[in-house]
Design a protein around this motif. Sequence first.
Motif, short mmCIF file in Angstrom:
data_model
loop_
_atom_site.label_atom_id
_atom_site.label_comp_id
_atom_site.label_asym_id
_atom_site.label_seq_id
_atom_site.Cartn_x
_atom_site.Cartn_y
_atom_site.Cartn_z
N TYR A 169 -46.01 -83.79 107.44
CA TYR A 169 -45.51 -84.90 106.61
C TYR A 169 -44.64 -84.37 105.47
CZ TYR A 169 -48.98 -87.94 108.84
OH TYR A 169 -49.71 -88.66 109.75
N ASN A 170 -43.40 -84.85 105.41
CA ASN A 170 -42.54 -84.61 104.26
C ASN A 170 -42.74 -85.73 103.25
OD1 ASN A 170 -40.62 -82.20 104.73
ND2 ASN A 170 -40.55 -83.30 106.68
N TYR A 171 -42.32 -85.49 102.02
CA TYR A 171 -42.36 -86.52 100.99
C TYR A 171 -41.35 -87.60 101.36
CZ TYR A 171 -41.78 -88.66 96.37
OH TYR A 171 -41.69 -89.55 95.32
N ASN A 172 -41.86 -88.83 101.59
CA ASN A 172 -40.99 -89.92 102.05
C ASN A 172 -41.54 -91.26 101.56
OD1 ASN A 172 -39.51 -91.85 103.54
ND2 ASN A 172 -39.11 -90.33 105.16
N ASN A 189 -50.22 -89.62 103.04
CA ASN A 189 -49.58 -88.35 103.39
C ASN A 189 -48.10 -88.33 103.01
OD1 ASN A 189 -50.93 -86.03 105.04
ND2 ASN A 189 -52.00 -87.88 105.70
N TYR A 190 -47.41 -89.43 103.25
CA TYR A 190 -45.98 -89.49 102.93
C TYR A 190 -45.71 -89.61 101.43
CZ TYR A 190 -44.33 -89.91 107.77
OH TYR A 190 -44.01 -89.68 109.10
N GLN A 206 -51.81 -92.30 106.73
CA GLN A 206 -50.45 -91.79 106.92
C GLN A 206 -49.59 -92.08 105.69
OE1 GLN A 206 -49.52 -93.92 110.56
NE2 GLN A 206 -49.84 -92.09 111.82
N LYS A 240 -41.15 -94.38 103.97
CA LYS A 240 -42.10 -94.47 105.07
C LYS A 240 -43.48 -94.87 104.55
CE LYS A 240 -40.11 -91.43 108.59
NZ LYS A 240 -40.35 -90.25 109.47
N CYS A 241 -43.82 -94.39 103.38
CA CYS A 241 -45.10 -94.77 102.77
C CYS A 241 -45.16 -96.28 102.59
CB CYS A 241 -45.26 -94.06 101.42
SG CYS A 241 -46.69 -94.63 100.47
#
Length: 550
Positions: free
Chosen positions: A363-366, A325-326, A322, A369-370
């Motif tokens: 998933y948005n670029y974040n 993905n972020y 996950q 959260k990563c």
Amino acid sequence: MRTKKNISVLLCILTLGFNHCSTDLSKDTRTVFNYNEHAGITSLDPAMANNTENIWPVNQLFNGLVQLNDSLDIKPCISKSWTIAADGLEYQFLINTKIQFHHNACFNNRLTRNITASDVAYSFNRLNNPAASAALSYVSNINILKHGGYQVINDSIIIIHLIKPNTSFLKLLTMAFFSIIPKEAVEYYGTEWRRNPVGTGPFMFKYWEEGTKLVLHKNSQYFEFENNSRLPYLDAVTISFVKDKETAFMEFITGKHDMLSGADAFNINEVLDAQGQLKAKYQPNINLQKAPYLKVDYLGFLIDTSISIVKQSPTKLKKIRQAINYAIDRKKIIKNFRNNIGTPALGGFIPKGFACYDFTIGYNYNPQKCQALLAEAGFENGKKLPTITLQSTENYIEQLEYIQAQLAEQHIAIKINIEKSPVLRQMVNNNQSVFFKKSWIADYADEENALMLFYSAFASPQGSNYTHYKNPLFDSIYLKSLETIDISKKYQYYKQLDKMLIDDAPCVILYYDEVIRLVQKNIENLKPNPMNLLNLKRVKKTFKNYKHEE
């Protein structure tokens, strides 16, 4: 009795002058469609048509019971009509027995024969043979009654019995796997059947010099007509196998090829502007074709912890997958490396173009959260996180180096290994790569086709579940979706499954692609479609700037 040699000579005479006996090619007025296949072709056996490279020529050589038009509507083909029982368990097809197989020595003195319902049963039963078929997961998904599943009533009628209803059944039958073939040809050519195809399609096999050229000639007895004219309009098709895309592009510019397909087949920065449109200098001589494409480009994780390489990889942890993905900005990949061709994958694995596509669940670029997920997984700021090896082909190196840089910003170290396409395909299929670049293209126009990549029973190498994703809840809902006749309920299941995949993150979905083709101005009726199927039977070609090479 005629020898094989005598029959071959007779076939040469019958092939409408399309042979090497031709003496004056400078006066040749035949229309030949030429395209390049840089990835190569491995087989012309429909049972092995498991990638675009093989599917395109197979679809010129063979027909199925049904076919798709450019709008992906199901139309009759070898079957003139069909009926479906009220319970969805019985499909009866009426076969057009006037259709003939291509002239070939396998039929002995007859040279050809008419198709029958028995050919349908033979062709479909052959797909159950693991040694001869790449279609096992599709066949098992249909749930055809194994004993008596194909009931041949007479030459014209076959009834197919299913164990459970399957609303995707007719869509499945449009796949190249389900082409109708003659038993005589398979037995006559044996192991050489893969390179000696005999079908009923608009074009017939002439010769194949592997790695150099494949030549198909017009089937003058083809059964389909358009406005009282027998199809196909073209006299021949030639396929070359130039691997270097710069060389292939130069050959296209000089008129040797009539089409280049796919953004990876040419230098998009040279040909297209930042908005993905054809640059002015090419517009006088080339047409750009673009269309929605049921194709997903993604990075896959092998997540089966019973496999030793997975046990040693941090990507066995869902939170790490996950976090990755972020960490990736998909919008910039589309803008900076694809000239705005395609759509950033901010939804699920079901791509844009399907009714169940949902652009809100992905998933948005974040980066925040990563980092939070890395800390929760026990690797705060990436400390002690092992380097992860990502394997791909050279076609995607610029994109992957950008992804590598983005992940490095989040303290996730990625090593990129470049493999040749056949090597990577084998590694992924045999569970030898823990993180890999992959694409999925719809084989038939149903969301189920995308979701089946994650059904546990289809784990590779037997099936196409390359991630070895296994979720009992996913499996149970997936099986329910197959036999659900109510479309609204089926769509609910599809959306539920797609959300499940996003949460479990067995892959990083990068973007939903577009069909993109460069086509010479003298080509008519070559239409793109959402599955990027190549349909040449209605294509016409004029002689503007054209020089034929045999």
